[in-house]
Write a protein that holds these residues in place. Structure first.
Motif, short mmCIF file in Angstrom:
data_model
loop_
_atom_site.label_atom_id
_atom_site.label_comp_id
_atom_site.label_asym_id
_atom_site.label_seq_id
_atom_site.Cartn_x
_atom_site.Cartn_y
_atom_site.Cartn_z
N MET A 160 5.76 -25.13 -17.64
CA MET A 160 7.05 -24.51 -17.45
C MET A 160 8.12 -25.49 -17.94
N ASP A 161 9.09 -24.96 -18.67
CA ASP A 161 10.18 -25.82 -19.12
C ASP A 161 11.39 -25.65 -18.20
N ILE A 162 12.35 -26.52 -18.38
CA ILE A 162 13.51 -26.54 -17.48
C ILE A 162 14.32 -25.25 -17.57
N SER A 163 14.39 -24.65 -18.75
CA SER A 163 15.15 -23.41 -18.92
C SER A 163 14.55 -22.27 -18.10
N LEU A 164 13.25 -22.13 -18.15
CA LEU A 164 12.56 -21.10 -17.38
C LEU A 164 12.71 -21.36 -15.88
N ALA A 165 12.61 -22.62 -15.50
CA ALA A 165 12.76 -22.99 -14.08
C ALA A 165 14.17 -22.68 -13.58
N THR A 166 15.18 -23.04 -14.36
CA THR A 166 16.55 -22.79 -13.91
C THR A 166 16.85 -21.30 -13.86
N ASN B 5 6.22 -11.75 -7.86
CA ASN B 5 5.32 -12.35 -8.84
C ASN B 5 4.91 -13.71 -8.29
N PHE B 6 3.83 -13.70 -7.52
CA PHE B 6 3.40 -14.91 -6.81
C PHE B 6 3.01 -16.03 -7.78
N ASP B 7 2.43 -15.71 -8.91
CA ASP B 7 2.06 -16.74 -9.88
C ASP B 7 3.29 -17.50 -10.36
N HIS B 8 4.36 -16.75 -10.65
CA HIS B 8 5.58 -17.40 -11.14
C HIS B 8 6.27 -18.19 -10.02
N LEU B 9 6.26 -17.63 -8.81
CA LEU B 9 6.85 -18.35 -7.68
C LEU B 9 6.11 -19.66 -7.41
N GLU B 10 4.79 -19.64 -7.50
CA GLU B 10 4.02 -20.87 -7.31
C GLU B 10 4.30 -21.86 -8.43
N ALA B 11 4.46 -21.37 -9.66
CA ALA B 11 4.78 -22.27 -10.77
C ALA B 11 6.15 -22.91 -10.56
N LEU C 298 8.41 -29.56 -7.27
CA LEU C 298 7.75 -30.54 -6.42
C LEU C 298 6.87 -31.54 -7.17
N LYS C 299 6.70 -31.37 -8.47
CA LYS C 299 5.76 -32.23 -9.19
C LYS C 299 6.16 -33.70 -9.18
#
Length: 102
Positions: free
Chosen positions: A1-7, A76-82, A88-89
């Motif tokens: 995941m990149d910062i843009s997708l995360a934000t 979308n649990f997969d995306h929420l976990e990502a 938290l990484k």
């Protein structure tokens, strides 16, 4: 995941109403909920709710499926976990570095 997708994901959760919708869907689990039930549980009017769900879906936090005349939404649990993993990484990295140096 990149910062843009995360934000984008975290930004979509940045409204109390959208966060409430997401919480209701997380509680519902994989079965999801029809939009009418989401509205009842959150107290958000249908027209406003549609806007919030669209915003969450655009950020890939919610998935929608038409079932007859109903639209069922699911978290979308997969995306929420990502997203959780992304934020938290680096958890406690500075503290661990200090301990290793000592």
């Amino acid at each position: 995941m990149d910062i843009s997708l995360a934000t984008d994901g975290f930004s979509a959760m940045g409204s109390p109403s959208r966060f409430a919708v997401l919480q209701v869907l997380v509680k519902a689990g994989q079965d999801g909920l029809p939009t009418g039930v989401i509205g009842e549980r959150t107290g958000i009017p249908a027209s406003t709710l549609a806007h919030h769900i669209k915003f969450l879906a655009t950020a890939d936090l919610v998935q929608q499926e038409r079932q007859g005349r109903m639209i069922v939404c699911r978290a979308n649990f997969d995306h929420l976990e990502a997203l959780a993993g992304y934020i938290l990484k680096e958890c406690c990295a500075d503290q661990l570095q200090k301990e290793e140096a000592a």
